[in-house]
Design a protein around this motif. Structure first.
Motif, PDB file in Angstrom:
ATOM      1  N   VAL A  21       0.972  -1.121   0.022  1.00 56.93           N
ATOM      2  CA  VAL A  21      -0.071   0.056   0.102  1.00 56.93           C
ATOM      3  C   VAL A  21       0.735   1.153   0.095  1.00 56.93           C
ATOM      4  N   THR A  22       0.499   2.112  -0.791  1.00 58.87           N
ATOM      5  CA  THR A  22       1.300   3.323  -0.829  1.00 58.87           C
ATOM      6  C   THR A  22       0.245   4.584  -0.776  1.00 58.87           C
ATOM      7  N   VAL A  23       0.479   5.314   0.286  1.00 57.00           N
ATOM      8  CA  VAL A  23      -0.424   6.424   0.799  1.00 57.00           C
ATOM      9  C   VAL A  23      -0.096   7.660  -0.205  1.00 57.00           C
ATOM     10  N   ILE A  52      -4.906   3.927   8.622  1.00 57.96           N
ATOM     11  CA  ILE A  52      -4.753   5.119   7.692  1.00 57.96           C
ATOM     12  C   ILE A  52      -5.966   5.985   7.717  1.00 57.96           C
ATOM     13  N   THR A  56      -8.411   8.965   3.060  1.00 58.30           N
ATOM     14  CA  THR A  56      -7.224   9.076   2.637  1.00 58.30           C
ATOM     15  C   THR A  56      -6.955   8.156   1.217  1.00 58.30           C
ATOM     16  N   ILE A  58      -5.075   5.859  -1.590  1.00 53.86           N
ATOM     17  CA  ILE A  58      -3.868   4.975  -1.470  1.00 53.86           C
ATOM     18  C   ILE A  58      -3.669   4.199  -2.937  1.00 53.86           C
TER      19      ILE A  58
END
Length: 99
Positions: A21-23, A52, A56, A58
């Motif tokens: 997972v990349t924010v 998170i 947000t 992602i």
């Protein structure tokens, strides 16, 4: 026809698969390890050690289990957050785009 207990438009596929997972909203774009519990055409449930925030955006990458299956690269938004236990959070993700 859907049963009374299942009001979803799409069936969920149980995965229990490691994902990255990349924010997107984070300037650092840090990669976070998570487990995808299940997946449908419009969403997924992720199990993570850290929360998170709701809303947000992602990016989720699920590597392929073989050459015949394409890897999943999707963007989504956190729409649900539940603390299941210490250092274990369940996130509901609405899929917004699949690359």
């Amino acid at each position: 026809m859907k049963s009374f207990n299942d009001k979803r438009n799409f069936y969920r596929m149980m995965l229990n698969r490691e994902v990255v997972v990349t924010v997107i909203d984070d300037e650092a774009n840090a990669n976070i390890a998570a487990t995808c519990r299940d997946l449908s055409a419009t969403g997924m449930a992720l199990e993570m050690e850290q929360p998170i925030e709701l809303g947000t955006h992602i990016r989720i990458k699920v590597d392929s289990s073989g050459e015949q299956i394409q890897a999943l690269d999707a963007r989504g938004k956190v729409v649900r957050l539940e603390e299941e236990s210490d250092n274990c959070y369940l996130l509901g993700i609405a899929i917004e785009e699949i690359d």
